[in-house]
Structures are given as structure tokens and as C-alpha cells.
Scaffold this motif. Structure first.
Motif, PDB file in Angstrom:
ATOM      1  N   SER A 143       1.086  -1.033   0.026  1.00 28.16           N
ATOM      2  CA  SER A 143       0.006   0.080  -0.058  1.00 28.16           C
ATOM      3  C   SER A 143       1.100   1.203  -0.132  1.00 28.16           C
ATOM      4  CB  SER A 143      -0.697   0.172   1.140  1.00 28.16           C
ATOM      5  OG  SER A 143      -1.817  -1.053   1.198  1.00 28.16           O
ATOM      6  N   VAL A 144       0.853   2.237  -1.031  1.00 27.37           N
ATOM      7  CA  VAL A 144       1.554   3.490  -1.036  1.00 27.37           C
ATOM      8  C   VAL A 144       0.587   4.285  -1.360  1.00 27.37           C
ATOM      9  CG1 VAL A 144       3.765   4.655  -2.402  1.00 27.37           C
ATOM     10  CG2 VAL A 144       3.701   1.974  -2.055  1.00 27.37           C
ATOM     11  N   VAL A 145       0.407   5.429  -0.392  1.00 28.81           N
ATOM     12  CA  VAL A 145      -0.469   6.354  -0.659  1.00 28.81           C
ATOM     13  C   VAL A 145       0.117   7.970  -0.699  1.00 28.81           C
ATOM     14  CG1 VAL A 145      -2.697   5.195  -0.058  1.00 28.81           C
ATOM     15  CG2 VAL A 145      -1.228   6.135   1.672  1.00 28.81           C
ATOM     16  N   TYR A 146      -0.490   8.964  -1.259  1.00 25.80           N
ATOM     17  CA  TYR A 146       0.240  10.313  -1.121  1.00 25.80           C
ATOM     18  C   TYR A 146      -0.908  11.193  -1.111  1.00 25.80           C
ATOM     19  CZ  TYR A 146       2.334  14.600  -3.093  1.00 25.80           C
ATOM     20  OH  TYR A 146       2.733  15.753  -3.063  1.00 25.80           O
ATOM     21  N   LYS A 147      -0.681  12.248  -0.212  1.00 21.69           N
ATOM     22  CA  LYS A 147      -1.436  13.645  -0.467  1.00 21.69           C
ATOM     23  C   LYS A 147      -0.562  14.588   0.099  1.00 21.69           C
ATOM     24  CE  LYS A 147      -6.033  15.726   0.288  1.00 21.69           C
ATOM     25  NZ  LYS A 147      -7.197  15.372   0.888  1.00 21.69           N
ATOM     26  N   ASP A 148      -0.549  15.596  -0.734  1.00 25.43           N
ATOM     27  CA  ASP A 148       0.430  16.800  -0.207  1.00 25.43           C
ATOM     28  C   ASP A 148       0.168  17.539   1.150  1.00 25.43           C
ATOM     29  OD1 ASP A 148      -1.639  18.303  -1.096  1.00 25.43           O
ATOM     30  OD2 ASP A 148      -0.677  19.165  -2.680  1.00 25.43           O
ATOM     31  N   THR A 149      -1.292  17.447   1.705  1.00 20.27           N
ATOM     32  CA  THR A 149      -1.742  18.252   2.677  1.00 20.27           C
ATOM     33  C   THR A 149      -1.708  17.307   4.106  1.00 20.27           C
ATOM     34  OG1 THR A 149      -3.769  17.591   2.170  1.00 20.27           O
ATOM     35  CG2 THR A 149      -3.054  19.763   1.280  1.00 20.27           C
ATOM     36  N   TRP A 150      -1.408  16.175   3.812  1.00 15.38           N
ATOM     37  CA  TRP A 150      -1.295  15.212   5.097  1.00 15.38           C
ATOM     38  C   TRP A 150      -0.156  15.801   6.071  1.00 15.38           C
ATOM     39  CZ3 TRP A 150      -1.812   9.919   2.274  1.00 15.38           C
ATOM     40  CH2 TRP A 150      -3.313   9.577   2.034  1.00 15.38           C
TER      41      TRP A 150
ATOM     42  N   VAL B 173       3.171   5.875   3.662  1.00 16.00           N
ATOM     43  CA  VAL B 173       2.364   7.093   3.613  1.00 16.00           C
ATOM     44  C   VAL B 173       3.169   8.282   3.290  1.00 16.00           C
ATOM     45  CG1 VAL B 173       0.525   8.486   4.812  1.00 16.00           C
ATOM     46  CG2 VAL B 173       0.633   6.023   5.007  1.00 16.00           C
ATOM     47  N   PHE B 174       3.043   8.806   2.153  1.00 13.81           N
ATOM     48  CA  PHE B 174       3.802  10.153   1.732  1.00 13.81           C
ATOM     49  C   PHE B 174       2.800  11.375   1.872  1.00 13.81           C
ATOM     50  CE2 PHE B 174       5.867   6.942  -0.829  1.00 13.81           C
ATOM     51  CZ  PHE B 174       7.344   7.486  -0.844  1.00 13.81           C
ATOM     52  N   THR B 175       3.755  12.341   2.285  1.00 14.16           N
ATOM     53  CA  THR B 175       3.354  13.728   2.133  1.00 14.16           C
ATOM     54  C   THR B 175       4.363  14.620   1.701  1.00 14.16           C
ATOM     55  OG1 THR B 175       1.897  15.490   3.567  1.00 14.16           O
ATOM     56  CG2 THR B 175       3.868  14.190   4.558  1.00 14.16           C
ATOM     57  N   LYS B 176       3.873  16.089   1.585  1.00  7.79           N
ATOM     58  CA  LYS B 176       4.930  16.741   1.035  1.00  7.79           C
ATOM     59  C   LYS B 176       5.570  17.529   2.060  1.00  7.79           C
ATOM     60  CE  LYS B 176       5.901  19.186  -2.895  1.00  7.79           C
ATOM     61  NZ  LYS B 176       5.306  20.039  -3.777  1.00  7.79           N
ATOM     62  N   SER B 177       7.037  17.528   1.839  1.00  6.91           N
ATOM     63  CA  SER B 177       7.877  18.282   2.880  1.00  6.91           C
ATOM     64  C   SER B 177       8.935  18.900   2.335  1.00  6.91           C
ATOM     65  CB  SER B 177       8.546  17.018   3.865  1.00  6.91           C
ATOM     66  OG  SER B 177       9.209  17.480   4.501  1.00  6.91           O
ATOM     67  N   GLY B 178       8.440  20.144   2.316  1.00  5.99           N
ATOM     68  CA  GLY B 178       9.461  21.324   1.525  1.00  5.99           C
ATOM     69  C   GLY B 178       9.181  21.117  -0.120  1.00  5.99           C
ATOM     70  N   ASP B 179      10.418  20.990  -0.776  1.00  7.60           N
ATOM     71  CA  ASP B 179      10.313  20.612  -2.073  1.00  7.60           C
ATOM     72  C   ASP B 179      10.389  19.106  -2.432  1.00  7.60           C
ATOM     73  OD1 ASP B 179      12.924  20.227  -1.448  1.00  7.60           O
ATOM     74  OD2 ASP B 179      13.661  21.614  -3.042  1.00  7.60           O
ATOM     75  N   LYS B 180      10.139  18.366  -1.525  1.00  3.48           N
ATOM     76  CA  LYS B 180      10.384  16.729  -1.427  1.00  3.48           C
ATOM     77  C   LYS B 180       9.209  16.163  -1.125  1.00  3.48           C
ATOM     78  CE  LYS B 180      15.311  16.941  -1.409  1.00  3.48           C
ATOM     79  NZ  LYS B 180      16.357  16.628  -0.493  1.00  3.48           N
ATOM     80  N   LEU B 181       9.103  14.856  -1.195  1.00  2.00           N
ATOM     81  CA  LEU B 181       7.937  14.233  -0.597  1.00  2.00           C
ATOM     82  C   LEU B 181       8.829  13.541   0.507  1.00  2.00           C
ATOM     83  CD1 LEU B 181       6.003  12.511  -3.253  1.00  2.00           C
ATOM     84  CD2 LEU B 181       5.914  14.752  -2.423  1.00  2.00           C
ATOM     85  N   ALA B 182       7.965  13.071   1.709  1.00  2.00           N
ATOM     86  CA  ALA B 182       8.544  12.489   3.025  1.00  2.00           C
ATOM     87  C   ALA B 182       7.508  11.397   2.998  1.00  2.00           C
ATOM     88  CB  ALA B 182       8.667  13.278   4.070  1.00  2.00           C
TER      89      ALA B 182
END
Length: 564
Positions: free
Chosen positions: A347-354, A376-385
Motif C-alpha cells: 500500500s503506497v498512498v500520497y496527499k500533499d496536505t497530510w 504513507v507520503f506527504t509533501k515536505s518542503g520541495d520533496k516528498l517524505a
């Protein structure tokens, strides 16, 4: 769920140990399954003593670390105690800093901002040290991979002592000392300490140099026990000794910060499970929702009134964390279902506001739901964390190594890791991670396993057995709560669903007309029809005590049911 019954030791071994310890065969079997085969080992298990702790100077670089700290004190240097923002890191910082300030005032603490600086040693933290005249940084629960950061600090004439328990990379940072039992060249006898545990070994070594005994360090063990529970390290060897005595401190004479938390939740005798689910989330909430320094401030506070104020703030952080966690978990579950991704290996999910502070918890929740390696990914600065979580038996850290060409940075353990990558690499990574996992995972690992210690009859469950099992605690990895299986049980006719939406199962059972015993099955409400109308069924369970109107009785804490 898969029910797996552990191999039963040879009957002769069971009989010999039972006779030697004057216990029944079931207890002897449980001990043998834990690697305890004689009286001396049983004594160490049931009565852990602090003198069983290893000499801290057996750890590589410990002598160098102690000499450098002594030199800093002699030369009146400023020392910065630096740690990660989670429970392990903040307790470690509280531990080492509060020990040092007992006899040396020029000590300050630093916790990086989860959002601004990210995990581990940051350039910003080193600049802070430089700007404020710190010439020695003691890094706790991080740093073993901080090659560039330590080199940058060296240019500024700042020395590093690293105390870490994570796996090192191919190179060790050029620090004054790197304390990490997972180093290939470290011969320390026990390599499962948490970050706070390494911090404790450092103060143990300093204490020896200062002519103090292990008894002088007992007040610090509440911090170590909390970190051991929260970081899910094995409760074996030194960790068992530290957790056992740390729990005693928590329950008899906790530091003011812990007392403020415990007073708020109105809990009396705490087990390691209570520490994990009551104290740890509150300490963690500070770093997740605001800043980890709030947790350190609480843990080193000596004034109860101020500590109570800090604990109140942290309680609010924890409430906010729970709200966000539930909201994001629902969004993530919806994303998996909408993309029809339930059938894959990952399971790999992403939303920039999480919210970055809760993605680890959300990853754990998704792993519980779909039971497969999860990110679980989110936006962190100019990268994804991202936060990664795994299923029992599968090394997610190794899987991430197999995707290294898509990743900027990663670190962690077998079952939990963190990483960052460029946004344009997200789809590549997602594909590659699914491929690596699908090619390397045993498909059986995608079904949750219940490992059963022993098959028993209900008549074997006695108050004496319960008293002995309580002495098996503290429980955790390497010494899990014993799980039993009993066959051909019958409900007494009172089975019902309880709790919100009747999602839990409450019943009373007998076996071959044995005396009835109460049962509670959390999240097993959907199994009600299986036990109704006198149907026979099998159950796996642990033993628990139920207190009702001042009366204490043994009950079965059901884990799963099957038709007989």
C-alpha cells in the motif's frame, strides 16, 4: 488469521525444568520456549538485577566518549545534547542532559523541528551550536549516517559524540566517538538497546568514572523503560533488566513530568503496555504536533505546578493528533479503495496536505487493515517524505534498499523506516517498491499470524498460573504475552456484542462441563453467530484479570475464534 502452534520442547526437558523449579509442566514449557533451560537462567528472568548489566566500556569508543566529555567539563566548554523528536530521542536527551547538569551547568538541549529540519542531525542544528558557542554535541538516537553533517561540524571546530542504535551505512561518520552496538567492529554483548538505552550506557560509564554506583542511576530508568516500550525493541537481555526496574520507578517514584501525565490519565499501576499506549503517545505528540522540545521540557521539569501546565499542553497536542490521525486514515483508506489497490502486495498512498507528524501512525493503521508493507507520503518542503511500516517477518528496510535509485534518503529498522524522494520519482518508486516486495515476500506473510505457545484445557487455568504469568512481565518483542489455544468450547448462552456498534464480543465459556470462565474479544463482534446456539468452537487467547466491583477474576482475552 493463521494459527501457528510453536514446537513443543522435548518432554524430558520439560520434566527436568519443572522439577528443578518446582513448577508445573506448562510453565516449564513456556520458559523453555523463551530459551530458559535451568534454574540460573530462570532466576535472571524472574528476578532481573541491575548488576547483570554489562560493563559500558565494552562498547566501542565508550572510553573515548567519556574522556572527551570529561575534557569538555575541565575546559568549561558548552555541551549541546541533541536528539530525535520521537519518544526514544526526547527521553534520551532528557536522560543525558539531566544527568550532566547535576554536576556541570554548561549543558543545553536541542531537538530538531520535524517539519523544518527533518529527521536526524541538521545543518541548522550545527549552525545553532556554532552561533551559541557549543564545541561538543552529544547526538542521541540519530547520527550514525550523518557523514556530511559531522564533516560540516568539524569545519566549525565542533566535536560530535554519536549515540545511535540504527544500522550504520558503509561508512561511519568522522566523529570523536560513535557508540552503536550495531557497528560491525563493536563487540558489545547486546545489540538491541534503543537510543535512550545507549544514552544510559554513556551515563553509566560517566558514573563509574565519577565513583558512583548503578544504584545512583535508578531515578533515570523511568525514561529508559518508556523508550524501550515505545521503540518496540526486544525485551530481552539488558532491555529486560532496564524495563523491569524502570517500571518499578514509574510506579513508585516517577519523575515529576511522568507524575503530571499519570495524574491526568488517573491510572494507578502501569504495565509496559500502559507505558506504550498512555505515556509514549503523549510524549510523541509534542514532536508530531508542535515541537519535541516541549516533551524534553516536561521530562526534565522538577516543579510539579509547571510540569502539570506542560502536561496539559501535551494532552491538547495528543487530542489534536488523534483527530488528525483518524481523518487522514479515512482519506488514505478511501484512496486505496478508489484506485482499486487492495489486491497488490503493498500500500503506497500520497496527499500533499497530510500532516507529516501523523503519517507514521496512519501507515500503522493501514498495515493493520490490509496487512502488507505500507508507505504513507506527504509533501515536505520541495520533496516528498514517507513513513514505512511492515508486516511480521518482512524487512521493509531491505526492500527500500532495493529501490535506492528512486530515493534521496532513508533510514530505520526492519519494521519501520522513513524516507524522502523527489516528487517526480513518486510513481517510479511506487512501481519499484511493489515489484521488489512482490518478488521477495513469502505470500504467507500477508495473512496475520497468531503464534500459539501451547494448547491447553480450561481446567489448567488457575490463580497460581496467573500469578506466575504476571512474573513473566514486562512483555514485548522476544518475550510476548503467552498465547494459548483451547478446543471444543461452548458458550453458556450469554454471548453478546458489546461496545459501540457491538463490535466487541463478550461471553462465558466451558469445556467438557468445566467451571465457566468469562471472555472478552475486542473487535470480534462479527463472530457472535459462530458461538451461538451451543455450537462448539476453538479459541486462541491470552489470560487477563478482570476487576468488577472490587472482585478480581481471570478472563480469556480472545484473539481469534474458529468453528470446532
Amino acid at each position: 488469521m493463521r494459527w501457528t502452534i510453536k514446537p513443543k520442547p522435548v518432554q524430558d526437558q520439560i520434566d527436568t525444568l519443572a522439577n528443578e523449579l518446582k513448577v508445573d509442566g506448562l510453565v516449564a514449557q513456556l520458559l523453555l520456549q523463551r530459551g530458559i533451560s535451568n534454574y540460573a537462567e530462570a532466576k535472571k528472568f524472574f528476578r532481573p538485577v541491575l548488576t547483570d548489566l554489562h560493563d559500558p566500556f565494552l562498547m566501542r569508543d565508550m572510553d573515548i566518549a567519556v574522556s572527551r566529555i570529561m575534557k569538555a567539563i575541565e575546559n568549561h566548554e558548552n555541551i549541546l545534547v541533541y536528539g530525535d523528536y520521537d519518544v526514544d530521542g526526547t527521553t534520551a536527551v532528557a536522560l543525558v542532559s539531566s544527568y550532566l547538569v547535576r554536576y556541570y551547568p554548561n549543558v543545553a538541549t536541542y531537538i530538531p523541528d520535524r517539519y523544518d529540519e527533518g529527521y536526524g542531525i541538521s545543518i541548522k542544528g550545527i549552525d545553532f551550536a556554532d552561533d551559541n558557542g557549543f564545541s561538543l554535541i552529544i547526538a542521541l538516537d540519530c547520527g550514525v549516517k550523518a557523514i556530511d553533517q559531522v564533516a560540516y561540524a568539524k569545519e566549525k571546530h565542533i566535536d560530535f559524540i554519536i549515540c545511535d542504535h540504527h544500522r550504520p551505512g558503509n561508512r561511519i561518520p568522522d566523529a570523536v566517538a560513535v557508540l552503536d552496538p550495531k557497528r560491525d567492529d563493536c563487540m558489545y554483548p547486546y545489540d538491541e538497546l534503543c537510543g535512550c538505552g545507549i544514552g544510559f550506557k554513556l551515563i553509566q560509564a560517566l558514573a563509574q568514572e565519577n565513583g558512583e554506583t548503578i544504584d545512583d542511576l535508578i531515578p533515570y530508568l523511568d525514561l529508559v523503560a518508556t523508550a524501550i516500550g515505545a521503540d518496540i525493541v526486544p525485551i530481552t537481555g539488558e532491555n529486560r533488566v532496564l524495563a523491569y526496574h524502570g517500571l518499578k520507578v514509574i510506579n513508585s517514584n516517577p519523575r515529576i513530568g511522568f507524575k503530571a501525565i499519570i495524574d491526568q490519565v488517573k491510572k494507578t499501576e502501569l504495565t509496559i503496555t500502559d507505558v506504550v499506549f498512555i505515556i509514549a503517545p503523549r510524549i510523541n505528540a509534542a514532536g508530531r504536533m508542535k515541537h519535541g522540545q516541549h516533551a524534553v521540557d516536561l521530562l526534565i521539569e522538577s516543579n510539579l505546578e509547571r510540569a502539570t501546565t506542560f502536561a496539559g499542553e501535551i494532552e491538547k497536542f495528543n487530542y489534536d493528533r488523534r483527530e488528525l490521525d483518524q481523518e487522514i486514515t479515512q482519506e488514505a483508506l478511501s484512496q486505496i479503495e478508489a484506485n482499486n489497490e487492495e489486491k497488490g502486495f503493498t500500500s503506497v498512498v500520497y496527499k500533499d496536505t497530510w500532516h507529516k507528524g501523523v503519517i507514521g501512525i496512519v501507515a500503522s493503521r493501514l498495515t493493520e487493515t490490509y496487512y502488507r508493507p505500507t508507505l504513507v507520503f506527504t509533501k515536505s518542503g520541495d520533496k516528498l517524505a514517507a513513513s514505512a511500516r511492515s508486516v511480521k517477518g518482512f524487512d521493509v528496510y531491505n526492500a527500500l534498499q532495493g529501490c535506492a535509485d528512486c530515493i534521496e534518503q532513508f533510514g530505520g529498522h526492519k519494521y519501520a523506516a522513513g524516507l524522502t524522494l523527489l516528487e517526480e520519482q513518486y510513481e517510479n518508486f511506487k512501481e519499484q517498491f511493489e515489484k521488489v516486495v512482490s518478488e521477495t515476500i513469502d505470500p504467507n506473510l500477508l495473512t496475520p499470524e497468531i503464534s500459539v505457545d501451547a494448547k491447553i484445557d480450561l481446567k489448567e487455568i488457575t490463580p497460581k498460573l496467573m500469578r506466575i504469568l504476571k512474573q513473566f512481565a514486562p512483555y514485548g518483542p522476544g518475550n510476548m504475552t503467552p498465547i494459548f489455544m483451547a478446543e471444543n468450547l461452548n458458550d453458556m448462552g450469554y454471548a453478546k456484542g458489546v461496545g459501540e456498534n457491538e463490535k466487541h464480543l463478550k461471553l462465558s465459556v466451558t469445556q467438557n462441563e468445566s467451571r465457566p470462565i468469562g471472555c472478552i474479544g475486542f473487535n470480534l463482534g462479527d463472530k457472535l453467530s459462530m458461538v451461538k446456539n451451543g455450537k462448539a468452537f476453538n479459541a486462541v487467547f491470552s489470560l487477563d484479570e478482570n476487576e468488577w466491583q472490587g472482585q478480581v477474576s481471570i478472563q480469556l482475552k480472545l484473539r481469534d475464534l474458529r468453528e470446532a
